[in-house]
Each structure stands twice: as structure tokens, then as C-alpha cells.
Design a protein around this motif. Sequence first.
Motif, mmCIF file in Angstrom:
data_model
loop_
_atom_site.group_PDB
_atom_site.id
_atom_site.type_symbol
_atom_site.label_atom_id
_atom_site.label_comp_id
_atom_site.label_asym_id
_atom_site.label_seq_id
_atom_site.Cartn_x
_atom_site.Cartn_y
_atom_site.Cartn_z
ATOM 1 N N ASP A 92 0.822 -1.205 0.000
ATOM 2 C CA ASP A 92 0.000 0.000 0.000
ATOM 3 C C ASP A 92 0.859 1.260 0.000
ATOM 4 O OD1 ASP A 92 0.836 -0.498 2.650
ATOM 5 O OD2 ASP A 92 -0.841 0.667 3.446
ATOM 6 N N PHE A 93 2.047 1.193 0.621
ATOM 7 C CA PHE A 93 2.970 2.332 0.589
ATOM 8 C C PHE A 93 3.466 2.565 -0.835
ATOM 9 C CE2 PHE A 93 7.411 3.868 0.765
ATOM 10 C CZ PHE A 93 7.208 5.099 1.385
ATOM 11 N N LEU A 94 3.871 1.510 -1.517
ATOM 12 C CA LEU A 94 4.329 1.640 -2.902
ATOM 13 C C LEU A 94 3.213 2.178 -3.790
ATOM 14 C CD1 LEU A 94 6.332 -1.703 -3.144
ATOM 15 C CD2 LEU A 94 7.277 0.610 -2.899
ATOM 16 N N GLY A 95 1.978 1.767 -3.523
ATOM 17 C CA GLY A 95 0.848 2.277 -4.290
ATOM 18 C C GLY A 95 0.635 3.763 -4.066
ATOM 19 N N ARG A 96 0.840 4.217 -2.828
ATOM 20 C CA ARG A 96 0.688 5.653 -2.546
ATOM 21 C C ARG A 96 1.788 6.469 -3.238
ATOM 22 N NH1 ARG A 96 -0.274 3.738 2.701
ATOM 23 N NH2 ARG A 96 1.696 4.623 3.481
ATOM 24 N N LEU A 97 2.985 5.883 -3.384
ATOM 25 C CA LEU A 97 4.027 6.578 -4.146
ATOM 26 C C LEU A 97 3.594 6.774 -5.593
ATOM 27 C CD1 LEU A 97 7.325 4.849 -2.891
ATOM 28 C CD2 LEU A 97 6.313 7.002 -2.106
ATOM 29 N N GLU A 98 2.996 5.758 -6.181
ATOM 30 C CA GLU A 98 2.464 5.880 -7.544
ATOM 31 C C GLU A 98 1.457 7.026 -7.625
ATOM 32 O OE1 GLU A 98 3.181 4.292 -10.315
ATOM 33 O OE2 GLU A 98 4.028 2.329 -9.827
ATOM 34 N N THR A 99 0.603 7.131 -6.620
ATOM 35 C CA THR A 99 -0.393 8.206 -6.592
ATOM 36 C C THR A 99 0.285 9.565 -6.518
ATOM 37 O OG1 THR A 99 -1.992 6.749 -5.508
ATOM 38 C CG2 THR A 99 -2.377 9.116 -5.328
ATOM 39 N N GLY A 100 1.379 9.657 -5.759
ATOM 40 C CA GLY A 100 2.109 10.912 -5.673
ATOM 41 C C GLY A 100 2.720 11.329 -7.000
ATOM 42 N N PHE A 101 3.294 10.381 -7.709
ATOM 43 C CA PHE A 101 3.833 10.693 -9.040
ATOM 44 C C PHE A 101 2.723 11.150 -9.983
ATOM 45 C CE2 PHE A 101 7.503 7.838 -7.874
ATOM 46 C CZ PHE A 101 8.489 8.802 -8.022
ATOM 47 N N ALA A 102 1.581 10.497 -9.912
ATOM 48 C CA ALA A 102 0.457 10.881 -10.778
ATOM 49 C C ALA A 102 -0.007 12.296 -10.467
ATOM 50 C CB ALA A 102 -0.688 9.886 -10.613
ATOM 51 N N ALA A 103 0.008 12.673 -9.198
ATOM 52 C CA ALA A 103 -0.398 14.030 -8.816
ATOM 53 C C ALA A 103 0.558 15.063 -9.401
ATOM 54 C CB ALA A 103 -0.445 14.138 -7.294
ATOM 55 N N ALA A 104 1.853 14.768 -9.380
ATOM 56 C CA ALA A 104 2.830 15.685 -9.973
ATOM 57 C C ALA A 104 2.586 15.838 -11.464
ATOM 58 C CB ALA A 104 4.248 15.181 -9.713
ATOM 59 N N ARG A 105 2.312 14.735 -12.107
ATOM 60 C CA ARG A 105 2.066 14.746 -13.553
ATOM 61 C C ARG A 105 0.831 15.592 -13.886
ATOM 62 N NH1 ARG A 105 2.042 9.602 -13.747
ATOM 63 N NH2 ARG A 105 4.275 9.229 -13.961
ATOM 64 N N ARG A 106 -0.220 15.438 -13.101
ATOM 65 C CA ARG A 106 -1.433 16.224 -13.340
ATOM 66 C C ARG A 106 -1.191 17.716 -13.126
ATOM 67 N NH1 ARG A 106 -3.872 11.899 -10.596
ATOM 68 N NH2 ARG A 106 -3.828 13.108 -8.640
ATOM 69 N N ALA A 107 -0.288 18.046 -12.201
ATOM 70 C CA ALA A 107 -0.038 19.450 -11.867
ATOM 71 C C ALA A 107 0.905 20.136 -12.849
ATOM 72 C CB ALA A 107 0.530 19.547 -10.457
ATOM 73 N N GLY A 108 1.622 19.360 -13.682
ATOM 74 C CA GLY A 108 2.538 19.961 -14.642
ATOM 75 C C GLY A 108 3.936 20.180 -14.106
ATOM 76 N N VAL A 109 4.296 19.498 -13.005
ATOM 77 C CA VAL A 109 5.618 19.666 -12.418
ATOM 78 C C VAL A 109 6.390 18.352 -12.487
ATOM 79 C CG1 VAL A 109 4.831 21.473 -10.858
ATOM 80 C CG2 VAL A 109 4.820 19.076 -10.082
ATOM 81 N N LYS A 110 7.683 18.444 -12.243
ATOM 82 C CA LYS A 110 8.522 17.250 -12.107
ATOM 83 C C LYS A 110 9.161 17.250 -10.728
ATOM 84 C CE LYS A 110 9.366 16.016 -16.864
ATOM 85 N NZ LYS A 110 10.205 15.161 -17.704
ATOM 86 N N LEU A 111 9.612 16.084 -10.312
ATOM 87 C CA LEU A 111 10.068 15.903 -8.946
ATOM 88 C C LEU A 111 11.565 15.655 -8.838
ATOM 89 C CD1 LEU A 111 7.224 13.562 -7.618
ATOM 90 C CD2 LEU A 111 7.332 16.071 -7.588
ATOM 91 N N ILE A 112 12.151 16.202 -7.774
ATOM 92 C CA ILE A 112 13.459 15.807 -7.284
ATOM 93 C C ILE A 112 13.162 14.870 -6.121
ATOM 94 C CG2 ILE A 112 15.637 16.594 -6.279
ATOM 95 C CD1 ILE A 112 14.811 19.442 -7.350
ATOM 96 N N VAL A 113 13.483 13.599 -6.243
ATOM 97 C CA VAL A 113 13.097 12.632 -5.217
ATOM 98 C C VAL A 113 14.310 12.188 -4.404
ATOM 99 C CG1 VAL A 113 11.069 11.806 -6.476
ATOM 100 C CG2 VAL A 113 13.267 10.688 -6.845
ATOM 101 N N ARG A 114 14.070 12.006 -3.110
ATOM 102 C CA ARG A 114 15.107 11.495 -2.214
ATOM 103 C C ARG A 114 14.450 10.608 -1.162
ATOM 104 N NH1 ARG A 114 18.757 15.250 1.737
ATOM 105 N NH2 ARG A 114 18.786 16.561 -0.133
ATOM 106 N N ALA A 115 14.941 9.387 -0.998
ATOM 107 C CA ALA A 115 14.445 8.479 0.026
ATOM 108 C C ALA A 115 15.324 8.605 1.273
ATOM 109 C CB ALA A 115 14.455 7.038 -0.478
ATOM 110 N N VAL A 116 14.690 8.762 2.438
ATOM 111 C CA VAL A 116 15.450 8.956 3.677
ATOM 112 C C VAL A 116 14.835 8.131 4.803
ATOM 113 C CG1 VAL A 116 16.156 11.289 3.028
ATOM 114 C CG2 VAL A 116 14.068 10.977 4.355
#
Length: 466
Positions: A92-116
Amino acid sequence: MRGSGAMRRAALALLAATGAVGHAGAQEGVEARFAPSEAPLANPERGFYRASRGDLDRIDPAFLDAAYLDGYRLIYARINLEPYRTAPLPADFLGRLETGFAAARRAGVKLIVRAVYNYPRGETEYRDAKDAALPMVLRHLAQLKPVLQANADAIAFVQAGFVGAWGEWHTSSNGLTEPAARGAIKDALLDAAPADRFVQFRYPPYIRDWAPELPTPATTIAQGFRIGFHNDCFLASQTDVGTFSEDAGTRTAEHAYLDRLGEVAPFGGETCNPADDPGATPRTACADILREGARYNLTYLNADYYRRLFHEAWARGGCHEAVAAKMGYRLALVSVAHPAQAVAGGGFRLDLTVRNDGWARPFNPRVPVLILRNRADGALVRLNGDVDLRGWLPGESKALPLATTLPRLMPRGTYDLLVAFPDPGARLANDSRYAVRPANADDSGKAQGWDAALGAFRTGTRVDVR
């Protein structure tokens, strides 16, 4: 006959006045030149960025929408692994990450990602920060790999993360900064990240260990070099609060290395509070950011931290807009030339000259597209070029020949020519928000200007297709 010649000379004079000049030769052609613009442009994968509200798995879509409207095209998004230091990542965590990427795509932005695995809130809490044991780090990277690669189009850059406080690689509670461990994590990161995206590391000595000999800008792509640098205390002190060596000679060598690295890999980060470095002398003047931004090929910078000491000083000094304009690539059309007539199904060549006025080159794949728009009915014909814009270094002007074949069934008629630099991702290729806007001024007298709906620049020239 004399009257016809006079009319033709008058027509040629009119074309010259509008920037489209006919010339004699084997085939009549048209040419145009373009005026540059100095204004900051909101272009993809470069510029000032904002940190997201909420981690990637709980990112706030309203924040992303507002950031886009405010002119930001890069968002820093943290992948928070703190709850999973000793456990695999749940589905479910991995699925929520997918949702986050989709939100960025809908907004017209790109992400700088860092796992911590931690995010200390103060400048001293980092001493107690905990990360994960090496086997768990590698397991997490294997789990993240399909998510990251499936969302390559929404990722601008990957910051290495994982190791130590804030994922910055200068400390570790599990020995992850030891040579064997950090090498294994580096290899796993490069494997997990999308194959055409850079992974940026925080600690210069490690980068030098892995790549003592850097490729040239011309061979970077062919060699598949993908290691970059991010500095989260840029300009803060003599050592950038521990980023560089305390030894002056070693520090000079590190600076020289990163100067070269910036030509082949992205550099970005943020300024910071120098309080943790006794006797720090932060470099806050316009002369400092303009000199070092150009030297190290700065592509992106945090818009919000550490504003009081740096950004506000740049605003007072009158250079904040110049910094916003110069970060990353800044592609300006110089001239265009092509035949005045073409045949459906036949060859067509457009010669475009482009100059890069930015501090860095484009680091992610992007190719030009020629758009022909029928003047009668507005129908579009798109023709892809085969020149990779990643080869454009700062200060370079290059001829960009677009040689192609027109579709055999293309309707006859007169077509306006536009040049576009769209995103190559299948989900973003037709989204004009992700197209690069050239740094050129609109000129209605020459019929030149930005078409926001198409994400393309009107050249003011046309071709008759027979």
C-alpha cells in the motif's frame, strides 16, 4: 515583364522586412532571425524549486497546483522510509508513491526525489539520526526500482538519500559510509533509478572515488555517465558547512573537480544556515551567486531555504531575476532557414540555430519537433528531429539540421512552421506545460511568438506543400 519583376522585388522587400527573406539558388528558400528575451522563464527540469507539502506518498495536490501557478516547475519530494528501517516496504505504501507521481504529472511539475530514513529538525539533531542496515537498504531499493522506472517521466533528478542524517552520506548509524557499503548502495541506486536520469550524491570525496576521470561533455551520453552532485549548504561557509575539506589544498582540488563535473552532470541543492560552522563567512552577494552559479553549472536551487541570508540579499542586490533566468539550460532560437516549397512525400530540411544562454546544459533527453500548421484549416503535421538537446553546453550556438520526409498523404497547401521541444515521455509529449519555451521575444510584426496551446514557437515562416 518589367511590372512582374518590380512586383517581385517589392514582395522580396516585404519578406525582408518581416524577417522571412527569399534568396536565389537551386531552390528558393526563406530565412528568419529571432530576438532574444532576458525574462525568467518557467521551463521544465530547472530553476528555483519548492519542497512539497507532505511526503511523496501523502503529497498535497493543491500545493502542487499552486506551485505551478506561481511559476515553479520543480518540486522536492521526500520518500519517507523512517517507519520501515527494519521491514520491507508494504504494497500500500508503494501504491501511494504511484499516486504521488500521478499528482505531480497532473499538476505539470517534475520531482526531485530522495528516500530517507530520518529527517532531523535541527542543525545538531543529526548526530542521533538512524538509518537502516545495508541488506534492508538494498531490499528497499529493489522494491522502489519498478516504481521509479515506471514514473521516469515525472522525475527530474534522483538524490541519493538513504545514508545518514537527511540521507546526506556524511554519517551513518549502520556503517553505510564504509567504502564497500557505499559502493553497493551507489550501484543499487543507479540500477533502480530510471536509466536516463542522474543520481546526485551529497559528498564530493565519494564521487571522486567512484569517478576520478570524468567523461567529456561530448562522450557523457555514450558512456552512460549518471553521477551528479547536490550541495545542500551552497555558499554557506568556506567549506559549505562540511561539504568540502577543511584543508585548503584539498578543498581547491574538490572545487576544480566539481567545476568539471558540472559540465557533464547536474548540480543543484540549497543554501543553508551557516550557524553549525564556527567562524563561517557566507557568500551572500550577487557577485558570489553569479560567479559560482556559472562556474558549477547550477541547474536548480531551493526557493525557500535559506531565504533571509541569501535570496533576500540577491533581491536587494538586483540579481535575483538574473539567477532565476540563468539556472539550468536557457535555449534561444537564433535563426531558421528552409525551402519555400516542398512536395508531399518528398524530403524537407530545416536549418535551425540554437544558443544556450543558461548556466548548464539540458540533462534529460529531449529532441526538437517541427510542426507544420495548415493555414487553411489549422491541421497539424508533426515531424520529429533526431538531435539530442543534451549536447548544448552553456554559451554554445549550434546548427540544428532537421532533415525529414513529409508524409505522402499530407494535404497540399500553405503551412506555417513552428518549432517545439516537447517532453519525450509518452504521457507528456502532447502536454504543452512540459514543453521548453525558447528564450525569445514575441514579435507580432514578424508573426513570431510562443503558442502556449501547442507548446511551440512560431517562426514566422511558411512553406507551400505541393
